[in-house]
Scaffold this active site. Structure first.
Site, PDB file in Angstrom:
ATOM      1  N   GLU A 195       0.868  -1.174   0.000  1.00 44.21           N
ATOM      2  CA  GLU A 195       0.000   0.000   0.000  1.00 44.21           C
ATOM      3  C   GLU A 195       0.910   1.231   0.000  1.00 44.21           C
ATOM      4  O   GLU A 195       1.804   1.325   0.845  1.00 44.21           O
ATOM      5  CB  GLU A 195      -0.890   0.002   1.236  1.00 44.21           C
TER       6      GLU A 195
ATOM      7  N   ARG B 144       5.661 -12.963  10.001  1.00 45.62           N
ATOM      8  CA  ARG B 144       6.319 -11.709   9.668  1.00 45.62           C
ATOM      9  C   ARG B 144       7.647 -11.607  10.410  1.00 45.62           C
ATOM     10  O   ARG B 144       7.916 -12.373  11.353  1.00 45.62           O
ATOM     11  CB  ARG B 144       5.428 -10.525  10.046  1.00 45.62           C
TER      12      ARG B 144
ATOM     13  N   LYS C  24       4.208   0.650  10.156  1.00 53.30           N
ATOM     14  CA  LYS C  24       4.282   1.889   9.387  1.00 53.30           C
ATOM     15  C   LYS C  24       3.628   3.043  10.142  1.00 53.30           C
ATOM     16  O   LYS C  24       4.091   4.181  10.084  1.00 53.30           O
ATOM     17  CB  LYS C  24       3.624   1.700   8.018  1.00 53.30           C
TER      18      LYS C  24
END
Length: 564
Positions: free
Chosen positions: A38, A267, A277
């Protein structure tokens, strides 16, 4: 074991799965992956793991494989062209190329809208007039089912009309949403009639003002995969509970060219580091770091500016591998990978970070000799250089101790030490200022100890130190970067509602003036060096100028990582 190219690569559960698919000729043996960021922030090390996986699979599986770069740009309120550009730069820096396969979810807005219309016609989607708060209140809990919306049973015709009017801009933001009609009693909260379209009167960086409704990520993502004929949709574990919705959409939307399936891997969680983020943005916006490319940041742009190499990051991702369960990786393992790579090609130089002057009282005044030094003992092709040596030198203050502790084998009053690649010196006198600070060491040198010769009639010299000629040394700015946080898991320590910034280290950056040999005067910005006996350093690509380098410490020479 399969004869596919993937079979020869380092195996993990993802690669084993893909090797089986290739052997079974699923999708005619094609392996098509995608990296779908994104564009709402800069990429970090966690994304690097995903990039290396998805693009790596493309490289490993030969001509019937490729990896797409697709921007999931479905939220114009948070997305910027700056982020798009930075993401492309990061992927290329890591050594990967998407070729002709660059896509945007916004490329598919018209098709995604059409798919939504088809779901409405099937009775599988409806327009809901409830507010966000009302929908949240009726969603239920993990142990109790949700409550159906009073608008759930609207007719197909009414839903089609309202959805068209949503697109036409007749309603305000938050006034209506389009929801998938699945199961309000599902044990999976993501299946309780999730919103798939919302109203946003926002300018999009690619489509401008053409749209005022935008698809939700969980809706756009699987359908974009299918439109691109992605075969393997690989994502991190937090999307595991979203997989049933992914599969529901693929099964219920007609006319899709591809039938991808989703699988999850753990992750990257790294000690002393944040991988959010949103929280990294907070550090930037509040001025707690010097931008997204601050070398203390775990962003790819930050580690690039610090001097990490793409080879080291790829090696690190290979070492940590893929697992199905969350784990915490030691920062020291990343630093080890960086150190291993830099050791092969970083030119060695002499630099004194905290200089203390040494005067060789028996060395001829005005004389200058040039000592031959190896540029890199790991690579003979890098050749040699000549470094000036004169009567006055600088050594590092850490290499002298007036009252030595046990095991200290460097310079002490009356003691002897070897100047690397030169000769041995003996400290005869310590000069101090009025405040008792050491300003100068007066020493004598033994010319007979050149070329590694042992002192005659004196004990064996145990210590060897580096040095620079005072008359020839350059004054350079050195930035000593260290861990950004004082605790291993700032997120966990702070708690869900706590302030993680309380754990920011006040020692994560020290800026000092150092002395360095003159050979670096012509160093280009973005050059790697090993300061002998000190660490690996990188000429800052933004602030360095030819003849005036600024050095960022990339990593210490040895693993100085200590748990606290």
């Amino acid at each position: 074991m399969s004869d596919s190219p993937a079979a020869s690569a380092s195996q993990d559960f993802i690669r084993e799965m893909i090797a089986t698919d290739v052997a079974d000729q699923r999708n005619d043996g094609w392996v098509i992956t995608r990296f779908p960021p994104e564009p709402n922030g800069y990429l970090h090390l966690g994304h690097a793991k995903s990039i290396c996986l998805n693009f790596g699979l493309s490289e490993e599986n030969g001509p019937k494989a490729r990896c797409h770069l697709r921007f999931d740009d479905t939220n114009p309120t948070k997305e910027e062209v700056e982020y798009v550009d930075s993401i492309m730069e990061d992927v290329k820096w890591l050594g990967f190329d998407w070729g002709d396969h660059l896509f945007y979810a916004s490329d598919y807005f018209e098709k995604l809208y059409g798919f939504a219309v088809s779901l409405i016609k099937k009775g599988l989607a409806y327009v809901d007039d409830q507010t966000h708060e009302q929908m949240r209140a009726t969603r239920g809990t993990l142990t109790s089912p949700g409550t159906a919306s009073p608008y759930r049973d609207r007719s197909v015709e009414e839903n089609l009309d309202l959805f068209a009017r949503m697109r036409a801009g007749e309603f305000k933001e938050g006034e209506r949403v389009l929801r998938a009609k699945i199961d309000m009693a599902s044990p999976n909260m993501n299946m309780r009639d999730p919103a798939i379209y919302r109203i946003l009167h926002a300018h999009h960086h690619r489509t401008g003002d053409a749209w005022c409704i935008y698809p939700m990520y969980d809706y756009a993502h699987p359908l974009s995969d299918a439109l691109e004929s992605i075969t393997h949709s690989l994502c991190t574990l937090e999307f595991e509970h979203h997989r049933p919705l992914y599969e529901w959409l693929i099964a219920n939307v007609d006319g899709l060219p591809g039938q991808p399936y989703q699988r999850e891997f753990a992750r990257l969680n790294l000690t002393y580091t944040l991988m959010s983020k949103r929280k990294l943005l907070k550090l930037v916006k509040e001025g707690l770091v010097n931008g997204w490319d601050d070398p203390r940041m775990p962003t790819i742009s930050g580690i690039r500016r610090r001097g990490y190499t793409p080879e080291a990051i790829r090696s690190f991702c290979k070492i940590i591998g893929l697992t199905k369960y969350p784990s915490l990786t030691e920062l020291g393992l990343l630093e080890h990978s960086v150190r291993e790579d830099l050791n092969k090609h970083a030119q060695r130089v002499y630099a004194v970070l905290r200089p203390i002057k040494v005067v060789l009282t028996n060395y001829p005044e005005g004389q200058v000799e040039h000592v031959e030094l190896v540029n890199n003992p790991e690579n003979e092709a890098d050749g040699k250089r000549f470094v000036p040596l004169s009567r006055e030198l600088y050594i590092d203050a850490d290499d002298f101790m007036e009252t030595p502790s046990a095991g200290f084998h460097r310079l002490v009053p009356g003691g002897e030490v070897r100047l690397k690649y030169a000769f041995c010196i003996i400290c005869q006198e310590v000069i101090k200022d009025a405040d008792g600070n050491i300003t100068e060491l007066r020493c004598t040198y033994d010319d007979a100890t050149r070329h590694g010769a042992k002192p005659v009639g004196r004990p064996k010299v145990k210590g060897t130190i580096h040095w620079v000629s005072a008359a020839h040394a350059l004054d350079v700015e050195v930035r000593l970067y260290d861990k950004l946080f004082t605790v291993e898991q700032p997120d966990e320590q702070a708690g869900e509602e706590g302030d993680f910034t309380q754990f920011l280290s006040q020692e994560s950056l020290q800026i000092i003036s150092a002395k360095i040999e003159p050979s670096v005067a012509t160093a280009k910005p973005g050059s790697h060096f090993q300061f002998e006996r000190v660490g690996y350093f990188f000429t800052d690509p933004k602030d360095s100028q030819l003849g005036k380098p600024v050095f960022n410490r990339t990593v210490q020479l040895k693993d100085g990582f200590v748990k606290k």
